[in-house]
Design a protein around this motif. Structure first.
Motif, PDB file in Angstrom:
ATOM      1  N   ILE A 189      12.067  -8.247 -15.021  1.00  0.00           N
ATOM      2  CA  ILE A 189      12.001  -6.956 -14.334  1.00  0.00           C
ATOM      3  C   ILE A 189      13.425  -6.455 -14.093  1.00  0.00           C
ATOM      4  CG2 ILE A 189      11.184  -5.752 -12.274  1.00  0.00           C
ATOM      5  CD1 ILE A 189       8.946  -7.825 -12.094  1.00  0.00           C
ATOM      6  N   ALA A 208       8.982  -3.502  -8.122  1.00  0.00           N
ATOM      7  CA  ALA A 208       9.142  -4.856  -8.680  1.00  0.00           C
ATOM      8  C   ALA A 208       8.125  -5.806  -8.054  1.00  0.00           C
ATOM      9  CB  ALA A 208      10.566  -5.354  -8.442  1.00  0.00           C
ATOM     10  N   ARG A 210      13.774 -11.581 -12.744  1.00  0.00           N
ATOM     11  CA  ARG A 210      14.381 -10.273 -12.505  1.00  0.00           C
ATOM     12  C   ARG A 210      15.880 -10.401 -12.720  1.00  0.00           C
ATOM     13  NH1 ARG A 210      13.602  -8.104  -6.584  1.00  0.00           N
ATOM     14  NH2 ARG A 210      14.840  -6.444  -7.494  1.00  0.00           N
TER      15      ARG A 210
END
Ligand SMILES: [Zn+2]
Length: 201
Positions: A142, A154, A170
Motif C-alpha cells: 500500500i 490504507a 506499506r
C-alpha cells in the motif's frame, strides 16, 4: 464593452485545473491570446493528441497509450507478483521514475474522504481483489500518502484484504534524503523511528 464570452470560457476551463485560481487562469488566457501564433497551435495539438492517444489501463488504471491497453507494465511477464496500490496514475509514474520497484500497480482512483463524498464504492477495490486471484499475487504494497484520509484508506484496504492469502505491506517512512533531523516534522520523525531498520539493509 460587450462581454468576451470565448475569453470567459477559456478562463473558466483553465481555472478548473489544480492549483490554478481565477487570477492565474486570467493571466494564462491573456498570455495564450497575446502569443496565439506561437502558443496556440502547439497547445491545441498537444490537447488533441492527449485526448486521442492516451487512456487509462483497463487492468491497473495507470495511464497508457490507447493502442496499448492493458498497459506495458501489465503486459510485462517479468514483473514480480507484487501489486503496489496507489491513489492515482501520477503516483505510478513517480514510482517508476524513482526505480527499484519491479512489481505491478493498481490505481485506486482516490481515497476515502467523507468531506469530498468519496466512499468505498468509488474506489477500485473489487477490481483489486479480482486481480489478486487471477494474477496469483503474493504481496500487496500500500503506497498511499501520509495524510489522515490516506491513512484511513490504507486501514480500510488492509481490512478488505484480510483473510486473503496475500502479504500486505506499506511503504516505509523515512527521513527526506539530504535533510537534517532537526528540520524534519514530528510526525515523519516519529514514524521513521518506529520503522527503524537494521544498519546493513
Ligand atoms: Zn496496466
Amino acid at each position: 464593452m460587450p462581454s468576451l464570452q470565448p475569453l470567459e470560457q477559456l478562463v473558466k476551463a483553465l481555472s478548473r485545473l489544480p492549483t490554478v485560481g481565477r487570477r492565474s487562469a486570467e493571466r494564462m488566457a491573456h498570455k495564450i491570446m497575446e502569443q496565439r501564433d506561437s502558443i496556440l497551435p502547439g497547445l491545441i495539438l498537444a490537447l488533441t493528441e492527449a485526448r486521442n492517444r492516451l487512456t487509462f489501463c483497463s487492468r491497473c488504471g495507470s495511464m497508457t497509450l490507447t493502442e496499448r491497453n492493458p498497459c506495458a507494465i501489465c503486459q510485462d511477464d517479468q514483473r514480480d507478483a507484487v501489486i503496489c496500490v496507489v491513489e492515482d496514475a501520477a503516483a505510478v509514474i513517480a514510482i517508476e521514475q524513482a526505480g527499484g520497484y519491479r512489481g505491478r500497480y493498481h490505481v485506486l482512483g482516490g481515497r476515502l474522504s467523507p468531506m469530498a463524498g468519496t466512499g468505498p464504492g468509488e474506489l477500485r477495490v473489487r477490481a483489486l481483489r479480482e486481480r489478486l486471484v487471477s494474477e496469483q499475487v503474493r504481496e500487496v504494497c500500500i503506497a498511499l500518502n501520509t495524510d489522515v484520509e490516506s491513512d484511513a484508506t490504507a486501514h480500510y484496504l488492509a481490512g478488505e484484504l484480510a483473510g486473503l492469502d496475500v502479504r500486505i505491506t506499506r511503504l516505509a517512512f523515512g527521513l527526506p534524503a539530504g535533510s537534517g533531523i532537526e528540520f524534519t516534522d514530528a510526525l515523519t520523525l516519529s514514524r521513521a523511528i518506529r520503522a527503524r531498520a537494521p544498519l546493513d539493509e
